[in-house]
Every structure is written in structure tokens, then in C-alpha cells.
Enzyme design. Structure first.
Site, PDB file in Angstrom:
ATOM      1  N   THR A 137      -1.662  -7.109  -1.886  1.00  0.00           N
ATOM      2  CA  THR A 137      -0.992  -6.753  -2.188  1.00  0.00           C
ATOM      3  C   THR A 137       0.114  -8.135  -1.997  1.00  0.00           C
ATOM      4  O   THR A 137      -1.051  -9.681  -1.555  1.00  0.00           O
ATOM      5  CB  THR A 137      -0.501  -6.429  -0.313  1.00  0.00           C
ATOM      6  OG1 THR A 137      -0.853  -6.793   0.826  1.00  0.00           O
ATOM      7  CG2 THR A 137      -0.914  -5.155  -0.755  1.00  0.00           C
ATOM      8  N   LYS A 193      -6.009  -1.132  14.611  1.00  0.00           N
ATOM      9  CA  LYS A 193      -6.812   0.099  13.599  1.00  0.00           C
ATOM     10  C   LYS A 193      -7.893   0.463  13.854  1.00  0.00           C
ATOM     11  O   LYS A 193      -7.492   1.647  13.719  1.00  0.00           O
ATOM     12  CB  LYS A 193      -6.769  -0.654  12.503  1.00  0.00           C
ATOM     13  CG  LYS A 193      -5.605  -1.140  11.464  1.00  0.00           C
ATOM     14  CD  LYS A 193      -4.499  -0.731  10.969  1.00  0.00           C
ATOM     15  CE  LYS A 193      -3.727  -0.459  10.036  1.00  0.00           C
ATOM     16  NZ  LYS A 193      -2.317   0.179  10.418  1.00  0.00           N
ATOM     17  N   VAL A 220      -7.347  -4.959  -0.492  1.00  0.00           N
ATOM     18  CA  VAL A 220      -6.308  -4.540  -1.195  1.00  0.00           C
ATOM     19  C   VAL A 220      -5.139  -5.289  -1.933  1.00  0.00           C
ATOM     20  O   VAL A 220      -4.653  -6.369  -0.514  1.00  0.00           O
ATOM     21  CB  VAL A 220      -5.072  -3.409  -0.281  1.00  0.00           C
ATOM     22  CG1 VAL A 220      -4.385  -2.849  -1.604  1.00  0.00           C
ATOM     23  CG2 VAL A 220      -6.471  -2.185  -0.085  1.00  0.00           C
ATOM     24  N   ASN A 253       1.805   5.119   7.748  1.00  0.00           N
ATOM     25  CA  ASN A 253       1.366   3.183   6.397  1.00  0.00           C
ATOM     26  C   ASN A 253       1.563   2.430   7.702  1.00  0.00           C
ATOM     27  O   ASN A 253       1.146   1.513   7.153  1.00  0.00           O
ATOM     28  CB  ASN A 253       1.822   4.266   5.438  1.00  0.00           C
ATOM     29  CG  ASN A 253       1.562   2.803   4.745  1.00  0.00           C
ATOM     30  OD1 ASN A 253      -0.146   2.347   4.367  1.00  0.00           O
ATOM     31  ND2 ASN A 253       1.901   1.927   4.107  1.00  0.00           N
ATOM     32  N   SER A 274      -8.270   0.740   9.217  1.00  0.00           N
ATOM     33  CA  SER A 274      -8.367  -0.927   8.509  1.00  0.00           C
ATOM     34  C   SER A 274     -10.056  -0.168   8.507  1.00  0.00           C
ATOM     35  O   SER A 274     -10.683   0.423   9.454  1.00  0.00           O
ATOM     36  CB  SER A 274      -8.338  -1.436   8.166  1.00  0.00           C
ATOM     37  OG  SER A 274      -8.120  -2.769   8.162  1.00  0.00           O
ATOM     38  N   ILE A 298       0.955  -1.621   0.114  1.00  0.00           N
ATOM     39  CA  ILE A 298       0.173   0.000  -0.094  1.00  0.00           C
ATOM     40  C   ILE A 298       0.603   0.825   0.308  1.00  0.00           C
ATOM     41  O   ILE A 298       0.420   2.242  -0.763  1.00  0.00           O
ATOM     42  CB  ILE A 298      -1.147  -0.095   0.924  1.00  0.00           C
ATOM     43  CG1 ILE A 298      -2.206  -1.175   0.941  1.00  0.00           C
ATOM     44  CG2 ILE A 298      -1.653   1.291   1.799  1.00  0.00           C
ATOM     45  CD1 ILE A 298      -3.040  -1.315   1.992  1.00  0.00           C
ATOM     46  N   TYR A 357      -5.276  -7.246  15.004  1.00  0.00           N
ATOM     47  CA  TYR A 357      -5.305  -6.542  14.280  1.00  0.00           C
ATOM     48  C   TYR A 357      -5.914  -5.368  14.510  1.00  0.00           C
ATOM     49  O   TYR A 357      -5.951  -3.771  13.740  1.00  0.00           O
ATOM     50  CB  TYR A 357      -4.801  -6.990  12.754  1.00  0.00           C
ATOM     51  CG  TYR A 357      -4.789  -6.156  11.492  1.00  0.00           C
ATOM     52  CD1 TYR A 357      -3.474  -5.733  11.617  1.00  0.00           C
ATOM     53  CD2 TYR A 357      -6.063  -6.011  10.874  1.00  0.00           C
ATOM     54  CE1 TYR A 357      -3.461  -4.736  10.022  1.00  0.00           C
ATOM     55  CE2 TYR A 357      -6.106  -5.601   9.512  1.00  0.00           C
ATOM     56  CZ  TYR A 357      -4.669  -4.450   9.199  1.00  0.00           C
ATOM     57  OH  TYR A 357      -4.296  -4.322   8.339  1.00  0.00           O
TER      58      TYR A 357
END
Length: 285
Positions: free
Chosen positions: A225, A194, A223, A122, A175, A51, A190
Site C-alpha cells: 500500500t 492489533k 501488504v 478495517n 495484523s 487494503i 501499533y
């Protein structure tokens, strides 16, 4: 001892606030209302891949003077490919969980460029597994990078903006998991990191507005990745899209970049304390 330090720190901050003239957030009469990063020096943590690299590409495409990736990992092939197109894309090895490393990187940027105008916090990591399987060590590792590291980067950048008299912009990468569970790849810790990032965005924006500093966040959905490519390869992906709706694909990292460019630009002079969700398949969560 902690209480004493807290009192001294608060008193020191108050004295600093009183001594430092505040910057008006009012746009100048000759404001250029084009959404551009012309003449802007931007730092993006974790921009050697994923990202962060996508954000860097869009910043460079929108005339950023120079973009620095502050990353602990070595640059990827994609990094060098972008740097070949844009020689004003540079890298400083930085451990965002170590304050001295971040301070050194920011100071190096200012020494080389004379200023810094934007900081994109980021850098982050994830680990997807059932909550019952997480060890305390794994949870602390997530929070150390995603929350404490992000806060340190924002705090150090803000101090530098104030020192330089710059109306800086700080953008966190939050997120969609800060809003709701990720059904496809759950991770309670996680999501918690966020949510912390998205929440502190609002308070930092409130505290630092008097210095002319804006603080916002972006909440991406899925996204594409190296960490998420497998999601759309799951055998039930098409079925999920059929029942939950939304855009039936993952986002390219570059598709997030326009929101970052806007928030980093002078056009967003009255935009602070918000989160922008960018999740074309939000219904699939």
C-alpha cells in the site's frame, strides 16, 4: 458515578436480551453453499484506498449487491476507477472515531438499501518508530482509531443487525503484529492495538452468537500500500528473504479479499471467533 452507570447499563442490557428473541445459527434447508455475497449489503471502513479498497474489489467481484466505503478521507483515483467498473460501490464520509458519525452512516445505508448484512472494521493507521520515541499523544491516537473506532463500528453494526433481525457478519482487520514483532518496521503501540482487536474478536463472537452474529478477524502480513511500498525496496530485502524464507514479495490488497468474502458469506455460518493469518512472508518478521 461510573459504577452506577455500569450497573444501569448491565441491567438494561439484560432486559434487552430477555426481550429480544434470539436467532438460530442453523443454516436453512435451502442454503446455497456457493461462496458468494449475492444480495449482501456490505460496509467497509477505510475503503477509499489501500487494503479496504482491495477488500471492496473482491467483494464486488463476488456479487455483493452493494459495497459502501465508510471513510473520513476523500476517495482516491483508484476508488473512482473501481466505482467506474462497479457503480454499486459507494462512499459515505464517516469518522469512525465518532459514534454519531458511524450511526448516521449505518442508518443511511439501511434507509437506502433496506438492510445491512456485513461490516468490515478495517480503518486504521500505523506509525513505525522505536518505542522510546513515542509520545503519549501518538500512542493514544493509534488506540483511538485502531481499537476504540473499530469497537464502535462493530457495536453499532451489531445493534443494527439485532434491530433488523439480520444474521450479520463482522470482520476486523487485525495484523500479524498482533502475534509477533515486525522486524522490518517495528511499532510496539501499533502491534498492541492489533492484539486488542484480535482478542476482542473472540469475546464479541461469544457474546453475539446468540443473536446470529458472527465475528472474526483477518491478520495480514506485509501488504503493498502507500504506507508499506518502501519495505521491499530496502537494500537488505533480498537478504532477509534468503534467510527468513516465505513468499519473497508483499501481498496485493486483493489477495486478502477471499478470506473476507468467505467470512462475510452465508457459507461461513458456523465460523466465528477465529483469526485468519494471511502472511506469505510470515517467516520474515
Amino acid at each position: 458515578m461510573n459504577g452506577t452507570n455500569g450497573v444501569n447499563g448491565s441491567s438494561h442490557e439484560t432486559m434487552a436480551d430477555e426481550a429480544m428473541p434470539f436467532l438460530t445459527t442453523q443454516p436453512p434447508a435451502d442454503q446455497n453453499w456457493a461462496i458468494t455475497l449475492k444480495d449482501k449489503v456490505i460496509a467497509i471502513t477505510g475503503a477509499n484506498r489501500g487494503i479496504g479498497l482491495g477488500i471492496a474489489e473482491v467483494c464486488l467481484a463476488n456479487s455483493a449487491k452493494i459495497v459502501y466505503s465508510l471513510d473520513l478521507m476523500d476517495p482516491s483515483e483508484d476508488f473512482f476507477a473501481l466505482q467506474k467498473k462497479h457503480p454499486n460501490f459507494k462512499y459515505i464520509q464517516t469518522n469512525v472515531t465518532v459514534e454519531s458519525s458511524v450511526e448516521s452512516a449505518i442508518n443511511s445505508i439501511v434507509e437506502a438499501e433496506g438492510a445491512i448484512h456485513g461490516m468490515v472494521c478495517n480503518a486504521g493507521m500505523t506509525k513505525h518508530q522505536p518505542a522510546l520515541n513515542f509520545s503519549r499523544e501518538e500512542v493514544e491516537k493509534l488506540f483511538n482509531l485502531n481499537v476504540f473506532g473499530a469497537f464502535s463500528c462493530a457495536q453499532i453494526a451489531a445493534r443494527k443487525f439485532i434491530e433488523l433481525g439480520v444474521k450479520g457478519s463482522i470482520v476486523f482487520t487485525a495484523s500479524m503484529t498482533s502475534y509477533r514483532p515486525n522486524r522490518a518496521a517495528p511499532s510496539a503501540p501499533y502491534g498492541g492495538t492489533k492484539a486488542a482487536v484480535r482478542n476482542m474478536t473472540h469475546t464479541l463472537a461469544m457474546e453475539w452468537a446468540k443473536h446470529g452474529i458472527r465475528v472474526n478477524s483477518i491478520s495480514p502480513g506485509f501488504v503493498r500500500t502507500a504506507m508499506t511500498y518502501y519495505v521491499e525496496r530496502a537494500p537488505d530485502w533480498d537478504l532477509k528473504m534468503q534467510y527468513y524464507g516465505g513468499m519473497p514479495r508483499l501481498a496485493m490488497p486483493q489477495e486478502l479479499g477471499g478470506a473476507y468474502v468467505y467470512l462475510l458469506s452465508d457459507t461461513a455460518s458456523y465460523t466465528t471467533g477465529i483469526d485468519i493469518p494471511i502472511a506469505g512472508i510470515v517467516g520474515a518478521w
